[in-house]
Write a protein that holds these residues in place. Structure first.
Motif, short mmCIF file in Angstrom:
data_model
loop_
_atom_site.label_atom_id
_atom_site.label_comp_id
_atom_site.label_asym_id
_atom_site.label_seq_id
_atom_site.Cartn_x
_atom_site.Cartn_y
_atom_site.Cartn_z
N TYR A 987 0.83 -1.21 0.00
CA TYR A 987 0.00 0.00 0.00
C TYR A 987 0.87 1.26 0.00
N LEU A 988 1.92 1.23 0.81
CA LEU A 988 2.71 2.45 1.01
C LEU A 988 3.64 2.74 -0.17
N SER A 989 4.01 1.70 -0.92
CA SER A 989 4.94 1.96 -2.04
C SER A 989 4.31 2.89 -3.07
N ASP A 990 2.99 2.84 -3.19
CA ASP A 990 2.30 3.78 -4.10
C ASP A 990 2.54 5.22 -3.64
N ALA A 991 2.39 5.43 -2.35
CA ALA A 991 2.60 6.78 -1.81
C ALA A 991 4.04 7.22 -2.07
N LEU A 992 4.95 6.30 -1.97
CA LEU A 992 6.36 6.62 -2.21
C LEU A 992 6.57 7.06 -3.66
N ARG A 993 5.96 6.29 -4.55
CA ARG A 993 6.12 6.62 -5.99
C ARG A 993 5.48 7.98 -6.31
N LEU A 997 9.25 11.11 -6.03
CA LEU A 997 10.06 10.82 -7.23
C LEU A 997 10.32 12.11 -7.99
N ASN A 998 11.18 11.98 -9.02
CA ASN A 998 11.53 13.11 -9.90
C ASN A 998 12.05 14.29 -9.08
N ASP A 999 11.45 15.48 -9.23
CA ASP A 999 12.03 16.64 -8.54
C ASP A 999 11.79 16.57 -7.03
N GLN A 1055 12.85 0.16 -11.03
CA GLN A 1055 12.61 0.61 -12.41
C GLN A 1055 12.04 2.02 -12.43
N ASN A 1056 11.30 2.37 -11.38
CA ASN A 1056 10.69 3.71 -11.33
C ASN A 1056 11.71 4.80 -11.01
N LEU A 1057 12.88 4.41 -10.52
CA LEU A 1057 13.82 5.43 -10.04
C LEU A 1057 14.43 6.28 -11.16
N GLY A 1058 14.65 5.67 -12.33
CA GLY A 1058 15.28 6.42 -13.44
C GLY A 1058 16.68 6.85 -13.07
#
Length: 1945
Positions: A987-993, A997-999, A1055-1058
Motif C-alpha cells: 500500500y505504502l509503495s504507491d505513496a512513495l512513488r 520521485l523526480n524533482d 525501475q521507477n527510479l530512473g
C-alpha cells in the motif's frame, strides 16, 4: 478413464505397496495419502509427506477417512474430519520420527531414549482417544497430557511453539493478532515459569520397627509439631504393630499409610517436625517375668523426630530409618519430643543401639484433586487422611467438619493411703443426653477406626503424671447438645492379680446452656472421688455437680480446698457450631429485640470464620432487621452489610463470594430493601466532599459492587411482585445517585488528598457495577452512564497523581467488560477510551496498562461478513487509526531504542510491553482496508509529515523483523508479522512513488524502503528451504513465498527510479547481493537485471565500474563472515555462482554492451572469488577438520593478495589462518603466517589505527610485538634457527636506539635458542605426497597434488587414515601412477597418497665435517622445495636367475610453489620431473648407501655413542651373510660379464666404480670386524668368529686374496671426522701428496642414539618398500633387516625394489660429540707403526683412476642436485700411485689423551666467510669423508678436512664418483681448519621457488690466511658500506643477510 474424486480424498495405507508397475507410487503402511483421481479399483494421488511425487496405487490398500477440502482446485488442501488434537499428534509424530533417528546418529543418547518413551506414550494416548470410550473428564485429562507431551518434545527438538486454545491448535487467521500474541505469551510463560504450589501434603507409609527387645505389641502415633510455638499442627495418625514390629493389618494399606493434608507453605520450615510416639502394650515393667497377670497396660516405649525441611532436600523415594529415643525418667515422657528437638541429651538416650523405625516419607504438592489425578494408585489402594488441627489457609464453602479435640494434659493425685505413688490410668467415654455411651465416637488417631472408650498410658508410680495424649471426638452436630465426656481414674496394681481400681472421675459437658460449645483452651476439672463399686451409670446424679474449678461457687469450700485436679485442653474445629455468644445473640435477635443495636455494633468484632460459617443466616438476619425497622437500624444494617462484603475480599474467605452470589440469586427476599440501600449509599456519597475522615466511606465504596447487586436484585423482586410499579421513581433514584457520584468525581485535587483516594477507590470498583445495571437498563443507557461518569473526571490532572493510573485501570476493566463487547455500546465508549489512551501514550506513562487496553480493544474487532457490521467495524478502525496509529509507532520506536533495564523482572515486563504494542500495531494494520490507507495518507497536511510517517513505519517494520523481537520458537507470530508488513508495504509503495520521485525525490525515504525490503527477504523465518517439507508446504499454502512478492516490489520500485538510481550505487550493491544469495530461482531472476542496470549506470557515470566491483567483493566477504557457523546460511552460498555463472540473463545482457570485456572480466573475478569463498564457507562449518580449514584459508588469502590486491582483507585472513594454526598447535606454520603481516610493516614511527585485536600504536611497536610473538611461536615449534634471525633483527633495532635493557634480553633469548638447538631433541617429520582427484573436492584441492608435512610420529598408514577421515567420501587409489582424465572428471573424490623424501638445499652444511647432527637435522627437513619418490620396475625381459640385470628405478622429483614448512603444512606441486635410473647406477647407489651406513655405525661404536654393539653386529652380519650367499656375486654376474661390458661400452667407468665400491666395502667390513672384536661381549664371541670366517669366504668369492696395495693405502673416512679423535684409536691420515697430516676437529657427542636410516616408501606401491633397519639395537635377523628384494637369493647389497634408492643412511639423528684430543695434530709417521691388524679406519686405498678420466656428473641419475659422493683426493703434482703404494703404516705406542676442553661450536647462523672455503678440486659437495649419497633425496652427512688453498688449479671440477681417498697433507705443520657453517636458510628466503645449487668448493673463493675480524656493530652494518656479495673485502666477514620482503604467494 480417470475421474477426479469427490468424496474419496483422504486415506491411510493399510499395507505396503511396492509400486513396481508403471507410474506406481510406493507406499508404506501407515502413510497418509491425498487422492486426486480414481479409475476401476485404482487411485491416483500422492503421499502427504512428499507431495511432489504423484502416482497410482490400488484402492484396496487404502482405508478412507472423512475429510473436508480447502481451496478446491489445483492447490487444494485436505483436512481430515477428526479431533484437531489427533491431527496435530499425527503430524507432529511424523516430524519427530525423522529427527529422532538423527539424534541417534548424533549420539545424543539421553534425549533419544526420552523422546522414544514420550512418543510411545503419545501413541498410546492417541489410541485411547481414537477408540472413543473415555468419559468427558477423562478425555479432557488425556488431551491435556498429550498437549503437554507435544510441547515438551517440540521444545527439546527446537521446533515451533504451537498456539492453542482448549488443547486445539488455533488458526492465526481466525483470531486477532493481539489474541494470538496473548496465547503465545501465555504458553511461553507457562513453559518458562511454573507457579509454586501453595498447598502441600505429607505422605507417610509405616514399614516396620526394628529393635532387639521387642516381644510386645506397639502403638505408633505420628503428628506434625511446630517447634517454634510448641504445639501440634495436626491430629494424630495411629498405626498398630505386632510383636515382630510389623503392621498388624498388612492387607489394609489405609491402616499403615496416611496423607497429612493442607500444609501451608509457611509450614515447610526447619522448625516444623514429624514427631512419632511409640507406646508398648504389655506388662508394667518392660523386663518383668511372665506371671499369672494377663492385664495389659499402655506404657511409654520411645520417640522419634524428623524435620520436614529434610524432606525438601532428600530424594522423595527414599525410605527413612528414624532413630528411636527413650526418656531417662518416665515423668518427662510428655516432653521427650521437645527435649530431642532442643538436643537436651541428658534427658533421653537411644532406646537401643539398633532400634529404628522404617518409614517412607514423601512431600506432595498441589491441591487434593490434582493429587487424586496424579497419584491415582495411592488413593485407589487406600490411604487415610490426617487433617490439620483447625481450618486450612483457605476455607471452602460446603466443607463439613465437626471435630472436638481433647488433650489429656496432666493430673495431680493424692497418695490415697499408700506408701508409694499411684499408677494412674484414665478411661474416656462420651455420653449422650440420655446418659448412654456413644459407640465409636472416640478416636486415638486417623488410620484406626474409632472406638467406644479410650485408655490413657500408665506412668509408673507417679502422682503428678503428664500424659500429653490427644484424642478426637467426631460427634455429630445434632448430638452435641446435652452430651458430655467422662474421665474415670483407676490405680493399676502391680501385684499378682494386676487389677485396676477406680478411685475417681471427672466430666465436662460439651455445650453450655445458651448453645455455645465448650470454649477452646485448658480446663482444670474437679476429680470427684468414688469407690471401686460406685455405679456411674446414672449420670444425672453427678451432672448436677460442678465440673471445673474456675466455675465453682464461692461457698463450695470442700471441693475448692482439695488438691486433686485434672487438666485437659479442648479445641473445636466446626463449620456448624460456634463458641461466640455475640454471634448467637445476633442470630436470635427476635428473642431479644432490645439487644439488636448492641449485636449489630459487636458484629465487626466477631472473627471472620464465625461469620462465614453462618453467612446465610447472618444476611437473613440483617435484611430481616432492615425490613422491620429500616428507619431505626437502616444505617447500622448497611454498615454491617458493608463489613461482611469487605470480609469476603480477604484471601482466606474469598471462596465464599459464590456463596453470597448464590444467596442473592436464590435466597435473598428483601424486595423493599433497594430504597433504603440507595438512600444510605447516596447519603454517604453526598458527604464525601465535606467529610474529614474518608476511611469508612472508602469501605462503603469498596463494597459498592455487592450493594448494587442487592439493589438490582431487590428491585427485580419488587417488579416481579408488583408488575413493575414505581419504575420511573427507581430510575430517577439511580440517576440522582449517579449525579452525586459524578459531582464527587469532578472535584479537582492536587496530590494525594483523601478525596482523591476515595475517587480512586470508587474507580476501582465501578466497572463491576456495569453488569448489574445491564439487568435493568439498556446497553446504550448503561454506556451513557459510564461515558458521563468517566467524562466527569478532571482532565487537567497532575501527571504524578495516582488517580491517573487508577483511571486507566478503570478503562481497562471497562474494555474487558460485557458492556464494551456489545457494538452498540462500543461506539459510545470508544471516543472516551481513545482520548485517555492517547494522552497516556503521548506522555509515555503506564505503558503496560495502555498495551493491555489496546490489545483488548483490537481483539474484539473482527472482519464481519454482513454489511452493517462491516460498516461499524470500519468506522471503529478508522477512529483508532486516526487517534493512535502515529502515537503507537512513536511508542514502539521509543521503547525499542531505550536501554534495557537491568532487573530481570523489569526487563521481562519491558519485553512484554514491546510485544503487546507490536501485536496491537499488527492487528490494526491487518484490519485496515484500501479505504483506510487512502484516508490515512490524505490526512497528512504536508510532505514532511508524510515523509516522517513513512520513515517511522519503515523503521518500526525493521524492528519487527529483528530476530530478538519474538522468542526463537514463535514462527507462527513471525509469519503473521511478515504477512502484515508485506501487505502494508504494498500500500505504502504507491505513496512513495507518487510523492517522492523526480524533482521531489527523497533519498532517505527510498533508502529506508530498500533497506527494509532487503532485510525482510533475508530474515531466517522466511528461508523455506531450511524447513521440513511439511512445514514448508503449510507456509506456502497459507502465505505463498513472501520473499518473491517483496523481490518483485523491489524490482518495480527500482525501475521507477530512473536517473535517481545513481544515488544507490554502490551503496545498495551489498544489500541487493544479499537478496540474490537467497536460493530462490524466481527471486534471483527478478534481482539479476538490477545488477546489470547498476553496472550500466555506473559505466555511464564514471566510465568504469570499479566501485561496483570493490563493493561486490567486500560484501561477499562480509556476508561470509556473518554466515559463519549459522545453520540458516548452510545452503545460501552454494547458489551465488549461478548468479554470475550459468545464468544467461546477466552475461547475455553484458555481452550486448559496449563495456563487454570489463564486465565479463569482473564476472570472472567474482566467480573465482565465490568458488574460494564457497569452499571457505563449507570448511568453516562446525565439526570440520583443521586441515581443510587451513588449506582453504591459505587459498583465499593468496587470492586476495595476488589477484585482488586487497591488503586489509589479506591481513584479516592472515590472522584467521594464524588462529587456526594456533588451535591446531602448528606453531611453526603460525609463525610463518604472522611473518606475512610482519613483513608488510617497516621499522618506522608511522601511527597505526586500532585494527583487529591490535591497539592504536606506532608501526615500530606493532612490528616489535609481531617479532616477539613470532619468535615465541618458532620456539614452541622447535624452529630455533629462524627465531635467531628475528632475535638478531630485533637486537639491531634495540642497539640502534640504545635500548640496552631489551638488547640484553634479546641476546639472552638468542643464546637460549642456541642452547636449545644443541640440547633438545627434534623429531624428524615424514613428508607425503597427496593427490586430490575428482570434481567433488573443494575448488582449492580439485585435481591438484600437494606435499604435506606429517605430524610428529606420524607414519604413512596414520597419515592415510587421517586424510580418509578428513574426506570420508574419498576413495583411496591403490597405485602410484598418474591418473587419467576419467578420474579427473569423475563425480567423486579420489585420494592418492605416498611418502616422499625431502631433497635439502643446504648441502654445504650437511656435507661439512664436524657439524653436530642437532644442527644438521634442521637443514635436512626445513626450507625444502623438492621431494623425490622412487618406483622400481623391470625393463625388457626379466632374468629369473638374476633380476638385477633389468631392475630400473623411475625417479620422480616434485617441486613445490613454496618451501616446507611454510604458512601451511602442505603446498601445491608446481613441477614434476621424471628420470629413470639404470640397473648399474642403482647397484652403485645401493652399495654406496650400505658403505655409508657401515661407516656411521663403526664411527659411533668407536666414539662410544652406542649403548650396546648390537646394531653394528646386525649390520655386519647382514652384509657379510648376504655377500657370502651370493649378493655381490649377483652384481658381478650382472655387470662384470663380457656381454654386458661389450653391449654397454659407455658404462665402463660406472662398472669400475662399482668394483671400487665392492672392494671398499670389503675393506670397511674388515676394519669393522676389527672394531667389533674390540667391543664384542663375551657371550657374542662365537657369532664374531662366525662373521670372521664368513668374511674370508666373501673375500674369496670376490676373488680377493689380499687387498691390493692401492686399497690398503686408502683410508676409510667417517661421518663425523676421523676415528682418530676417538678414545681408543690412534688414527692418522697418510696422504699420497707427501704425507702432511691435516688436523681434524671433531664435534661428536657421546649420546647413545644410534643411527637412523631415513627411508621413503609408498604404501600404495605394488612393491611395498622393505625398510632398511633402524639400527636401534634390536636383534633382528639379517633377513628382516636387509631383505631388499623378493628373490630368496638376493643379497642386501644387490638391490631393494623400492626402498633402496630412497634409503637415507644418515648419521645418527641425535647430536653427538666426544672430548677432543689433547694433541691435535699427529704426524703420518706414527701411523706407520701400526700392524695390519691394528690398522685404523684410515688405512689407505690408492687411487686407480685419474680424475680427468672420470665421467661427468650428469651421467649418473638426476642432474638437478650435486651428488654427495665420496671425494677423491687427486694425486699431488709429481706424485703417482706408485708413491702411494710404497707407503706402509708404522705401528706406534702412543694413544690419544683425553681433554676437558669442550668442542667449539660455530654459529649455525653465521655467514660463511670467504676465507673459509677451500678451492681444492678434489673436494666435491662433501669433504673427503667417504660418504656416498644414498639417492637424489638422501641427506648425506659428511665430515672431513679441507685442503689448503693453492694445492690444485681452481678450474678443475670435482669428479662425480670417486673412490674415497686421503685428504692429508705431507707437511709436518698442520693447517688449522676454520670449521664454520653457513647460516640456516633464511626465514624470509621463500620467494625463489627453486633454490640454486650450492657452489662446489673448487669454484669458491680461495681462503685467506688472516683470521677474520670481529663483526662490526649493527648500526655500522646499516650504513650500507658493507658489500653483500661474494666480492666482499676478504678482511671483513660478511654481515648477516638482511631479511627480504614478503614471500611471493
Amino acid at each position: 478413464m480417470w475421474i477426479p474424486t469427490e468424496h474419496e480424498k483422504y486415506g491411510v495405507v493399510l499395507a505396503s505397496f511396492r509400486g513396481t508397475i508403471q507410474h506406481g507410487l510406493p507406499l508404506e503402511i501407515g502413510d497418509t495419502v491425498q487422492i486426486l483421481e480414481k479409475c476401476e479399483g485404482w487411485y491416483r494421488g500422492f503421499i502427504l509427506k512428499n507431495p511432489n511425487v504423484k502416482g497410482i496405487f490400488p484402492s484396496s490398500y487404502i482405508h478412507l477417512k472423512n475429510a473436508h477440502v480447502k481451496n478446491k482446485g489445483q492447490f487444494e488442501t485436505v483436512i481430515p474430519d477428526e479431533d484437531s488434537v489427533i491431527t496435530e499428534m499425527t503430524s507432529t509424530l511424523r516430524d519427530w520420527g525423522a529427527m529422532w533417528k538423527q539424534l541417534y546418529v548424533k549420539n545424543e543418547g539421553d534425549l533419544f531414549h526420552r523422546l522414544w518413551h514420550v512418543m510411545n506414550e503419545i501413541l498410546d494416548l492417541r489410541r485411547q482417544v481414537l477408540v472413543g470410550h473415555l468419559t468427558h473428564d477423562r478425555l479432557r485429562d488425556v488431551k491435556q497430557h498429550i498437549t503437554a507431551r507435544l510441547d515438551w518434545g517440540n521444545e527439546q527438538l527446537g521446533l515451533d511453539l504451537v498456539p492453542r486454545r482448549e488443547f486445539s491448535m488455533v488458526d492465526p487467521d481466525e483470531i486477532s493478532v493481539t489474541e494470538l500474541y496473548r496465547l503465545m505469551e501465555h504458553r511461553h510463560r507457562k513453559k518458562e515459569t511454573s507457579t509454586p504450589a501453595s498447598t502441600h501434603h505429607l505422605f507417610v507409609h509405616v514399614k516396620s520397627l526394628m529393635s532387639a527387645n521387642l516381644g510386645e505389641e506397639l502403638e505408633v502415633f505420628f503428628h506434625i509439631y511446630d517447634g517454634r510455638e510448641n504445639r501440634p499442627l495436626s491430629e494424630r495418625f495411629f498405626v498398630r504393630l505386632n510383636k515382630s514390629g510389623l503392621p498388624k493389618s498388612p492387607e489394609k494399606t489405609e491402616r499403615q499409610c496416611t496423607l497429612f493434608v493442607d500444609l501451608g507453605s509457611s509450614d515447610l520450615r526447619k522448625d516444623v517436625y514429624i514427631v512419632v510416639h511409640i507406646i508398648r502394650i504389655g506388662r508394667m515393667g518392660a523386663g518383668e517375668k511372665k506371671n499369672q497377670c494377663n492385664v495389659q497396660y499402655r506404657r511409654p516405649f520411645g520417640c522419634a523426630v524428623v524435620s520436614i525441611a529434610d524432606l525438601l532436600t532428600a530424594d522423595s523415594k527414599d525410605d527413612h530409618l528414624l532413630k528411636v529415643y527413650a526418656c531417662n525418667t518416665e515423668s518427662e515422657w510428655s516432653q521427650i519430643h521437645e527435649n530431642i528437638i532442643k538436643k537436651a541429651n541428658s534427658r533421653y538416650n537411644l532406646s537401643g543401639s539398633n532400634t529404628g523405625l522404617a518409614v517412607a516419607l514423601q512431600l506432595l504438592h498441589g491441591d487434593i484433586d490434582q493429587l487424586r489425578r496424579e497419584y491415582m494408585v495411592l488413593f485407589t489402594r487406600g490411604v487415610s487422611i490426617t487433617r490439620k488441627l483447625g481450618f486450612s489457609d483457605v476455607i471452602m464453602p460446603g466443607e463439613m467438619r465437626n471435630d472436638l479435640y481433647i488433650t489429656l494434659e496432666k493430673g495431680e493425685f493424692e497418695k490415697g493411703g499408700k506408701s508409694v505413688a499411684r499408677n494412674v490410668e484414665i478411661t474416656v467415654y462420651v455420653l449422650d443426653i440420655d446418659g448412654q455411651i456413644l459407640k465409636g465416637h472416640v478416636a486415638a488417631g486417623s488410620g484406626e477406626p474409632s472406638v467406644d472408650e479410650y485408655h490413657s498410658l500408665v506412668l509408673y508410680h507417679n502422682n503428678s503424671p503428664r500424659w500429653g495424649d490427644q484424642i478426637k471426638l467426631p460427634i455429630p452436630v445434632d448430638m452435641f447438645r446435652g452430651s458430655h465426656v467422662r474421665f474415670e481414674f483407676r490405680h493399676c496394681s502391680t501385684k499378682d492379680k494386676g487389677e485396676k481400681k477406680l478411685f475417681g472421675y471427672s466430666f465436662v459437658p460439651l455445650m453450655q446452656e445458651d448453645g455455645r460449645t465448650l470454649p477452646d483452651g485448658t480446663h482444670e476439672l474437679i476429680i470427684h472421688k468414688c469407690e471401686e463399686n460406685t455405679s456411674l451409670a446414672d449420670c444425672s446424679r453427678y451432672l448436677k455437680q460442678p465440673f471445673s474449678k474456675p466455675n465453682l461457687p464461692s461457698n463450695n469450700q470442700t471441693l475448692k480446698g482439695t488438691k486433686e485436679s485434672f487438666w485437659i485442653t479442648s479445641f473445636l474445629c466446626s463449620t456448624k457450631l460456634t463458641q461466640n455468644g455475640d454471634m448467637l445473640d445476633l442470630l436470635k435477635w427476635r428473642a431479644h429485640p432490645e439487644r439488636i443495636n448492641d449485636s449489630l455494633s459487636k458484629l465487626k468484632e466477631i472473627d471472620g470464620s464465625e461469620i462465614v460459617k453462618f453467612l446465610q443466616d447472618t444476611l437473613d438476619t440483617l435484611f430481616g432487621i432492615l425490613d422491620e425497622s429500616s428507619q431505626r437500624y437502616g444505617l447500622k444494617v448497611f454498615d454491617s452489610l458493608v463489613h461482611i462484603i469487605n470480609l469476603l475480599q480477604d484471601s482466606k474467605f474469598q471462596h465464599f463470594k459464590p456463596v453470597m452470589d448464590t444467596y442473592i440469586e436464590s435466597h435473598f427476599a428483601g424486595a423493599l430493601s433497594y430504597r433504603d440501600l440507595i438512600k444510605v449509599l447516596k447519603w454517604y456519597v453526598d458527604r464525601i466532599v465535606d467529610a474529614e475522615h474518608q476511611d469508612h466511606i472508602q469501605q462503603v465504596l469498596k463494597a459498592s459492587e455487592y450493594i448494587f447487586k442487592y439493589i438490582i436484585q431487590s428491585r427485580r423482586l419488587f417488579s416481579l411482585a408488583t408488575g413493575g410499579q414505581n419504575e420511573e421513581e427507581f430510575r430517577v433514584c439511580i440517576h440522582e445517585l449517579f449525579m452525586s457520584i459524578r459531582f464527587f468525581l469532578s472535584q479537582e485535587n492536587k496530590g494525594t488528598t483523601p478525596v482523591a483516594q476515595t475517587q480512586a477507590v470508587f474507580l476501582r470498583t465501578f466497572p463491576a457495577i456495569y453488569g448489574e445495571l445491564l439487568k435493568i437498563f439498556t446497553v446504550r443507557e448503561v454506556a451513557g452512564f459510564v461515558r458521563e461518569t468517566l467524562g466527569s473526571l478532571p482532565t487537567t490532572v497532575h501527571p504524578d497523581c495516582p488517580l491517573e493510573a487508577v483511571k486507566l485501570q478503570c478503562i481497562a476493566k471497562t474494555v474487558e467488560s460485557q458492556l464494551y463487547i456489545n457494538p452498540d455500546s462500543r461506539c459510545i465508549l470508544l471516543p472516551v477510551v481513545l482520548r485517555v489512551l492517547q494522552a497516556h501514550m503521548q506522555e509515555q506513562r503506564d505503558l503496560v496498562m495502555c498495551a493491555q487496553i489496546l490489545s483488548s480493544m483490537l481483539s474484539l474487532i473482527k472482519k464481519e461478513e454482513n454489511g452493517t457490521a462491516e460498516l461499524v467495524v470500519s468506522e471503529e478502525v478508522e477512529l483508532i487509526v486516526e487517534s493512535l496509529l502515529g502515537v503507537l509507532l512513536r511508542t514502539i520506536l521509543e521503547i525499542s531504542n531505550r536501554p534495557q533495564p537491568a532487573g530481570t523482572s523489569m526487563r521481562l515486563q519491558f519485553q512484554d510491553v514491546t510485544g503487546e504494542f507490536v501485536a496491537c500495531l499488527l492487528a490494526l494494520l491487518r484490519q485496515m482496508s484500501d479505504k483506510h490507507y487512502q484516508k490515512l495518507l490524505q490526512a497528512f497536511s504536508s510532505k514532511d509529515d508524510l515523509r516522517d510517517f513513512l520513515l517511522h513505519i519503515f523503521t518500526v517494520f525493521r524492528i519487527l523483523i529483528r530476530p530478538e523481537m519474538f522468542p526463537k520458537d514463535w514462527t507462527v507470530m513471525r509469519l503473521v508479522t511478515n504477512n502484515v508488513i508485506i501487505t502494508t508495504v504494498l500500500y505504502l509503495s504507491d505513496a512513495l512513488r507518487k510523492n517522492f520521485l523526480n524533482d521531489k525525490f527523497d533519498y532517505k525515504v527510498w533508502d529506508s524502503y530498500f533497506y527494509l525490503s532487503v532485510i525482510f527477504i533475508n530474515q531466517p523465518c522466511l528461508q523455506l528451504e531450511s524447513f521440513s517439507p511439511s512445514k514448508r508446504k503449510k507456509i506456502l499454502e497459507k502465505y505463498g513465498d513472501m520473499r518473491v512478492m517483496m523481490g518483485c516490489e523491489i524490482f518495480s520500485m527500482w525501475q521507477n527510479l530512473g536517473e535517481h538510481k545513481l544515488n544507490f550505487i554502490p551503496a545498495m550493491i551489498g544489500p541487493f547481493l544479499e537478496v540474490t544469495l537467497v536460493p530462490q530461482p524466481d527471486l534471483r531472476n527478478v534481482m539479476i537485471p538490477i545488477f546489470h542496470d547498476m553496472m550500466d549506470w555506473e559505466q555511464r557515470r564514471s566510465g568504469n565500474f570499479k566501485q561496483v566491483e570493490a563493493k561486490l567483493i567486500d560484501k561477499l566477504d562480509s556476508l561470509m563472515s556473518e554466515g559463519k557457523g549459522d545453520e540458516t546460511y548452510r545452503e545460501l552460498f552454494n547458489s551465488i555462482i549461478p548468479l554470475f555463472g550459468p545464468y544467461p540473463s546477466l552475461l547475455k545482457k553484458i555481452e550486448r554492451e559496449t563495456w563487454r570485456e570489463s564486465g565479463i572480466s569482473l564476472i570472472a573475478t567474482v566467480t573465482r572469488l565465490m568458488e574460494r569463498l564457497l569452499d571457505y564457507r563449507d570448511c568453516m562449518k562446525l565439526g570440520e577438520v583443521d586441515g581443510k580449514k587451513i588449506g582453504c584459508t591459505v587459498s583465499l588469502l593468496n587470492f586476495y593478495k595476488t589477484e585482488l590486491n586487497k591488503e586489509e582483507m589479506y591481513i584479516r585472513y592472515i590472522h584467521k589462518l594464524y588462529d587456526l594454526h594456533l588451535k591446531a598447535q602448528n606453531y611453526t606454520e603460525a609463525s610463518y603466517t604472522l611473518l606475512l603481516y610482519d613483513e608488510l610493516l617497516e621499522w618506522s614511527d608511522r601511527p597505526l589505527r586500532e585494527f583487529l585485536n591490535y591497539p592504536m600504536q606506532s608501526e615500530w611497536q606493532r612490528k616489535e610485538y609481531l617479532h616477539l610473538t613470532i619468535i615465541q611461536n618458532f620456539d614452541r615449534g622447535k624452529c630455533w634457527e629462524n627465531g635467531i634471525i628475528l632475535c638478531r633483527e630485533l637486537a639491531d633495532q634495540y642497539e640502534s636506539y640504545y635500548d640496552y635493557r631489551n638488547l640484553s634480553k634479546m641476546r639472552m633469548m638468542e643464546a637460549s635458542l642456541y642452547d636449545k638447538i644443541m640440547d633438545q631433541q627434534r623429531l624428524e617429520p615424514e613428508f607425503f605426497r597427496v593427490g586430490f582427484y575428482g570434481k567433488k573436492f573443494p575448488f582449492f584441492l580439485r585435481n591438484k597434488e600437494f606435499v604435506c608435512r606429517g605430524h610428529d610420529y606420524e607414519r604413512l598408514e596414520a597419515f592415510q587414515q587421517r586424510m580418509l577421515n578428513e574426506f570420508p567420501h574419498a576413495i583411496a587409489m591403490q597405485h602410484v601412477n598418474q591418473p587419467d582424465q576419467t578420474i579427473y572428471q569423475a563425480d567423486a573424490q579420489y585420494l592418492q597418497i605416498y611418502a616422499v623424501t625431502p631433497i635439502p638445499d643446504s648441502q654445504d652444511v650437511l656435507q661439512r665435517d664436524g657439524v653436530p647432527d642437532n644442527i644438521k637435522s634442521f637443514y635436512k627437513f626445513n626450507h625444502i622445495w623438492r621431494f623425490r619418490y622412487d618406483r622400481p620396475f623391470h625393463k625388457g625381459t626379466k632374468d629369473k636367475e638374476n633380476e638385477f640385470k633389468s631392475l630400473w628405478v623411475e625417479r620422480t622429483t616434485l617441486t613445490l610453489i613454496q618451501s616446507l614448512p611454510g604458512i601451511s603444512r602442505w603446498f601445491e606441486v608446481e613441477k614434476r620431473e621424471l628420470v629413470e635410473v639404470s640397473p648399474l647406477e642403482n647397484a652403485i647407489e645401493v652399495i654406496e648407501n650400505k658403505n655409508l651406513q657401515l661407516r656411521t655405525l663403526i664411527s659411533q661404536c668407536q666414539s662410544r655413542q652406542m649403548q650396546n654393539i648390537n646394531p653394528l653386529t646386525m649390520c655386519l652380519n647382514g652384509v657379510i651373510d648376504a655377500a657370502v650367499n651370493g649378493g655381490l656375486a649377483r652384481y658381478q654376474e650382472a655387470f662384470f660379464v663380457k656381454d654386458y661390458i661389450m653391449n654397454h661400452p659407455e658404462d665402463g667407468e660406472k662398472i669400475g666404480r662399482l668394483r671400487e665400491l665392492m672392494f671398499e666395502q670389503a675393506h670397511i667390513l674388515e676394519y669393522g670386524l676389527a672394531v667389533h672384536e674390540k667391543f664384542v661381549p663375551q657371550d657374542m664371541r662365537p657369532l664374531h668368529k662366525k662373521l670372521v670366517d664368513q668374511f674370508h669366504l666373501m673375500k674369496s668369492s670376490l676373488g680377493i686374496q689380499e687387498f691390493p696395495a692401492y686399497v690398503r693405502a686408502s683410508p676409510v673416512h667417517f661421518t663425523n671426522g676421523s676415528p682418530r679423535t676417538c678414545r681408543n684409536s690412534v688414527p692418522s691420515i697418510i696422504s699420497p701428496d707427501g704425507g702432511r697430516g691435516v688436523a681434524r676437529r671433531s664435534f661428536q657427542r657421546r649420546t647413545s642414539y644410534p643411527a637412523v636410516n631415513r627411508y621413503s616408501s609408498s604404501s600404495l606401491s605394488s612393491q611395498a618398500s622393505n625398510e632398511v633397519s633402524n639400527i636401534t639395537g634390536q636383534s633382528e635377523s639379517s633377513d628382516e633387516v636387509f631383505n631388499m628384494q623378493p628373490s630368496p637369493s638376493t643379497s642386501s647389497l644387490s638391490s631393494n625394489h623400492s626402498a633402496s634408492p630412497n634409503v637415507t643412511s644418515s648419521a645418527p639423528s641425535s647430536a653427538r660429540g666426544s672430548p677432543q684430543m689433547a694433541e691435535k695434530h699427529k704426524h703420518s709417521r706414527e701411523n706407520a707403526c701400526l700392524s695390519p691388524r691394528e690398522r685404523p679406519v684410515s688405512a689407505i686405498f690408492p687411487n686407480p683412476l685419474d680424475p680427468a678420466q672420470r665421467a661427468p656428473a650428469h651421467q649418473i641419475g638426476d642432474t638437478t642436485l650435486p651428488r654427495s659422493d665420496p671425494n677423491l683426493s687427486a694425486p699431488d703434482k709429481g706424485s703417482s700411485a706408485k708413491n702411494m703404494r710404497s707407503q706402509s703404516p708404522v705401528p706406534t705406542s702412543r694413544s690419544p689423551q683425553k681433554t676437558t676442553v669442550p668442542p667449539f661450536t660455530p654459529s649455525p647462523t653465521e655467514c660463511q666467510s670467504a676465507s673459509l672455503v677451500s678451492n681444492s678440486p678434489v673436494l666435491s659437495g662433501s669433504y673427503s669423508s667417504g660418504i656416498s649419497s644414498l639417492s637424489r633425496c638422501s641427506v648425506s652427512e659428511a665430515s672431513g678436512t679441507e685442503l689448503p688453498a693453492g694445492d690444485h688449479p681452481p678450474h678443475q671440477l670435482p669428479p662425480p664418483t670417486t673412490l674415497p681417498n686421503s685428504v692429508s697433507s705431507s707437511s709436518d705443520e698442520p693447517i688449522r681448519r676454520e670449521n664454520k657453517t653457513p647460516p640456516p636458510y633464511s626465514v624470509y628466503e621463500r620467494n625463489n621457488p627453486r633454490r640454486p645449487v650450492p657452489l662446489p668448493h673448487s669454484l669458491s673463493i680461495p681462503p685467506q690466511t688472516d683470521p677474520p675480524a670481529l663483526p662490526p656493530k649493527p648500526h655500522q652494518l646499516r650504513t650500507g658500506s658493507m658489500k653483500l656479495d661474494g666480492t666482499a673485502d676478504p678482511r671483513v666477514p660478511r654481515p648477516r643477510p638482511l631479511p627480504r620482503k614478503v614471500s611471493q604467494l
